[in-house]
Design a protein around this motif. Structure first.
Motif, PDB file in Angstrom:
ATOM      1  N   GLY A   1     -16.361   0.097  45.710  1.00 32.42           N
ATOM      2  CA  GLY A   1     -16.403  -0.719  44.283  1.00 32.42           C
ATOM      3  C   GLY A   1     -16.983  -2.113  44.688  1.00 32.42           C
ATOM      4  N   VAL A   2     -17.757  -2.337  45.472  1.00 37.09           N
ATOM      5  CA  VAL A   2     -18.481  -3.257  45.887  1.00 37.09           C
ATOM      6  C   VAL A   2     -20.054  -3.352  45.195  1.00 37.09           C
ATOM      7  N   ALA A   3     -20.287  -4.297  44.479  1.00 32.22           N
ATOM      8  CA  ALA A   3     -21.572  -4.512  43.740  1.00 32.22           C
ATOM      9  C   ALA A   3     -22.825  -4.893  45.086  1.00 32.22           C
ATOM     10  N   GLU A   4     -23.777  -4.748  44.469  1.00 30.12           N
ATOM     11  CA  GLU A   4     -25.116  -4.880  45.535  1.00 30.12           C
ATOM     12  C   GLU A   4     -25.115  -6.492  45.883  1.00 30.12           C
ATOM     13  N   ALA A   5     -24.837  -7.159  44.706  1.00 25.45           N
ATOM     14  CA  ALA A   5     -24.916  -8.602  44.816  1.00 25.45           C
ATOM     15  C   ALA A   5     -23.976  -9.132  45.806  1.00 25.45           C
ATOM     16  N   GLU A   6     -22.669  -8.448  46.163  1.00 23.50           N
ATOM     17  CA  GLU A   6     -21.687  -8.865  46.886  1.00 23.50           C
ATOM     18  C   GLU A   6     -21.894  -8.344  48.231  1.00 23.50           C
ATOM     19  N   PHE A   7     -22.890  -7.269  48.676  1.00 24.37           N
ATOM     20  CA  PHE A   7     -22.884  -6.966  50.071  1.00 24.37           C
ATOM     21  C   PHE A   7     -24.373  -6.554  50.214  1.00 24.37           C
ATOM     22  N   CYS A   8     -25.361  -7.324  50.719  1.00 20.48           N
ATOM     23  CA  CYS A   8     -26.801  -6.855  50.434  1.00 20.48           C
ATOM     24  C   CYS A   8     -27.496  -6.663  51.858  1.00 20.48           C
ATOM     25  N   ILE A   9     -28.634  -6.363  51.932  1.00 12.99           N
ATOM     26  CA  ILE A   9     -29.366  -6.318  53.096  1.00 12.99           C
ATOM     27  C   ILE A   9     -30.722  -7.053  53.008  1.00 12.99           C
ATOM     28  N   MET A  10     -31.368  -7.986  53.695  1.00 19.87           N
ATOM     29  CA  MET A  10     -32.514  -8.596  53.227  1.00 19.87           C
ATOM     30  C   MET A  10     -33.760  -8.265  54.283  1.00 19.87           C
ATOM     31  N   PRO A  11     -34.906  -8.453  53.756  1.00 23.18           N
ATOM     32  CA  PRO A  11     -36.063  -8.222  54.565  1.00 23.18           C
ATOM     33  C   PRO A  11     -36.144  -9.380  55.843  1.00 23.18           C
ATOM     34  N   ILE A  12     -36.621  -8.983  56.991  1.00 22.92           N
ATOM     35  CA  ILE A  12     -36.736 -10.056  58.001  1.00 22.92           C
ATOM     36  C   ILE A  12     -37.856 -11.270  57.512  1.00 22.92           C
ATOM     37  N   GLY A  13     -37.263 -12.399  57.727  1.00 28.12           N
ATOM     38  CA  GLY A  13     -37.886 -13.681  57.213  1.00 28.12           C
ATOM     39  C   GLY A  13     -37.765 -14.028  55.900  1.00 28.12           C
ATOM     40  N   ALA A  14     -36.704 -13.352  55.196  1.00 29.27           N
ATOM     41  CA  ALA A  14     -36.477 -13.797  53.823  1.00 29.27           C
ATOM     42  C   ALA A  14     -35.330 -14.877  53.881  1.00 29.27           C
ATOM     43  N   THR A  15     -35.335 -15.695  52.952  1.00 28.98           N
ATOM     44  CA  THR A  15     -34.329 -16.646  52.896  1.00 28.98           C
ATOM     45  C   THR A  15     -33.472 -16.340  51.580  1.00 28.98           C
ATOM     46  N   ARG A  16     -31.995 -16.603  51.778  1.00 26.48           N
ATOM     47  CA  ARG A  16     -31.326 -16.538  50.590  1.00 26.48           C
ATOM     48  C   ARG A  16     -30.532 -17.733  50.357  1.00 26.48           C
ATOM     49  N   ARG A  17     -30.718 -18.347  49.113  1.00 30.18           N
ATOM     50  CA  ARG A  17     -30.046 -19.610  48.797  1.00 30.18           C
ATOM     51  C   ARG A  17     -28.864 -19.306  47.989  1.00 30.18           C
ATOM     52  N   ILE A  18     -27.792 -20.069  48.401  1.00 29.42           N
ATOM     53  CA  ILE A  18     -26.388 -19.788  47.963  1.00 29.42           C
ATOM     54  C   ILE A  18     -25.672 -21.135  47.438  1.00 29.42           C
ATOM     55  N   ALA A  19     -25.302 -20.950  46.284  1.00 35.43           N
ATOM     56  CA  ALA A  19     -24.457 -22.154  45.677  1.00 35.43           C
ATOM     57  C   ALA A  19     -23.365 -22.776  46.599  1.00 35.43           C
ATOM     58  N   PRO A  20     -23.435 -24.188  46.675  1.00 34.40           N
ATOM     59  CA  PRO A  20     -22.224 -24.698  47.405  1.00 34.40           C
ATOM     60  C   PRO A  20     -21.074 -24.552  46.803  1.00 34.40           C
ATOM     61  N   ARG A  21     -19.973 -24.548  47.623  1.00 34.39           N
ATOM     62  CA  ARG A  21     -18.572 -24.241  46.975  1.00 34.39           C
ATOM     63  C   ARG A  21     -18.160 -25.382  46.332  1.00 34.39           C
ATOM     64  N   VAL A  22     -17.260 -25.069  45.287  1.00 33.07           N
ATOM     65  CA  VAL A  22     -16.774 -26.188  44.525  1.00 33.07           C
ATOM     66  C   VAL A  22     -15.232 -25.875  44.677  1.00 33.07           C
ATOM     67  N   ALA A  23     -14.632 -26.986  45.163  1.00 28.94           N
ATOM     68  CA  ALA A  23     -13.410 -27.312  45.174  1.00 28.94           C
ATOM     69  C   ALA A  23     -12.606 -27.611  43.961  1.00 28.94           C
TER      70      ALA A  23
END
Length: 340
Positions: free
Chosen positions: A318-340
């Motif tokens: 029950g895990v969505a693709e957005a929650e567990f993915c693979i990436m191309p070699i060389g790719a960069t994934r930006r991630i939103a900073p955590r908000v406390a």
């Protein structure tokens, strides 16, 4: 004062199994079987690769400009830019994962970033001493980078190895110990694996995963691991730092997904895809990226196995693709900073 239970008179052991390694006879049996069966099979599709976003990566390397981002360089090597630090995991830029460069597993694709394309690296995380995770030439090159050596963080026993190479900026940690560098906490946490670079040093040095806690980003790196309760333990250990009011669980986890077949030989030391997804769930990670695949052929599965089988492993839990993915070699994934 008694030693921790994972310490032994000659080195270290795992928390939940006495040993994960196989005998010489079992190793020879595996090698004979794979030779007879013609394993591993050729991949059906190439490992995806793309040109690195060099302009972004170097702009993002500046402390006051940095947004959390992960670039997969290949195998278990990733550049994590977060909390004002440029961090490399288990760097290997050499052609072969081997003590020599004329024999041993050769990389199928070049690194997504070359050594001379990296920004200045602040911290290097080493999970254990196997040749595909601790590469002498890569470590030496990083120690001589312009602007001074990064801080090398290692599990217990690897400090002397680094100092023998002339690397002094190294700190060893035991499981559940941590080191703070420029306000970011680096915690050495348990994994289920083993160590050794020769015939007579089995489990003399420790292996680990890493938990990194910065003000704007919490992340995890599994290193190599079999499936165990260590990841539930890790989630519980940091629960008082990752409540909903504090921004929640890990913003990102890098989890090994390759070198997992045959299961009779690999199951205790390398998770398969279903177990990797379970590690993601055990950690309570918001998102995970599969690493340790598509680069070096180290086991019986083809290099492209995660491309074809990760989706089924996700759906089964029950895990969505957005929650567990693979990436191309060389790719960069930006991630939103955590908000406390």
């Amino acid at each position: 004062m008694s030693s921790p239970k994972h310490h032994t008179p000659r080195g270290f052991r795992n928390n939940y199994v006495a040993s994960v390694t196989k005998s010489l006879g079992e190793l020879l049996r595996w090698q004979f079987q794979r030779l007879r069966a013609g394993l591993p099979p050729a991949p059906l599709v190439p490992t995806p690769c793309q040109g690195a976003e060099l302009e972004f990566i170097h702009r993002n390397a500046q402390v006051h400009e940095m947004t959390p981002a992960v670039t997969w360089i290949g195998h278990a090597t990733a550049l994590v830019q977060a909390s004002g630090l440029n961090v490399l995991t288990d760097p290997i830029f050499s052609r072969r994962a081997s003590p020599v460069q004329f024999a041993g597993p050769a990389r199928a694709y070049p690194p997504g970033l070359s050594l001379d394309q990296l920004p200045h690296i602040d911290v290097v995380l080493i999970s254990h001493n196997h040749y595909d995770h601790l590469d002498r030439d890569s470590v030496l090159a990083l120690s001589h980078q312009t602007g001074g050596s990064p801080l090398f963080l290692t599990p217990l026993g690897l400090g002397s190895w680094a100092r023998d190479l002339g690397i002094e900026n190294v700190t060893e940690l035991d499981w559940w110990q941590h080191h703070i560098h420029r306000g970011v906490e680096f915690h050495c946490t348990p994994a289920q694996h083993w160590s050794g670079r020769g015939l007579h040093d089995r489990n003399r040095t420790l292996w680990c995963a890493w938990t990194v806690l910065g003000a704007d980003f919490h992340w995890f790196f599994s290193g190599d691991t079999g499936y165990s309760r260590d990841f539930v333990d890790t989630r519980r250990y940091f629960a008082n730092r990752q409540g909903a009011e504090q921004g929640g669980g890990f913003d990102m986890a890098l989890i090994a997904v390759g070198a997992c077949l045959p299961r009779w030989f690999m199951s205790l030391q390398h998770v398969d895809l279903a177990e990797a997804v379970q590690v993601h769930l055990d950690l309570g990670a918001k998102r995970s990226i599969g690493v340790h695949w598509g680069t070096f052929s180290l086991a019986d599965e083809p290099l492209d196995q995660p491309i074809h089988e990760l989706d089924a492993a996700r759906r089964a839990k029950g895990v969505a693709e957005a929650e567990f993915c693979i990436m191309p070699i060389g790719a960069t994934r930006r991630i939103a900073p955590r908000v406390a």
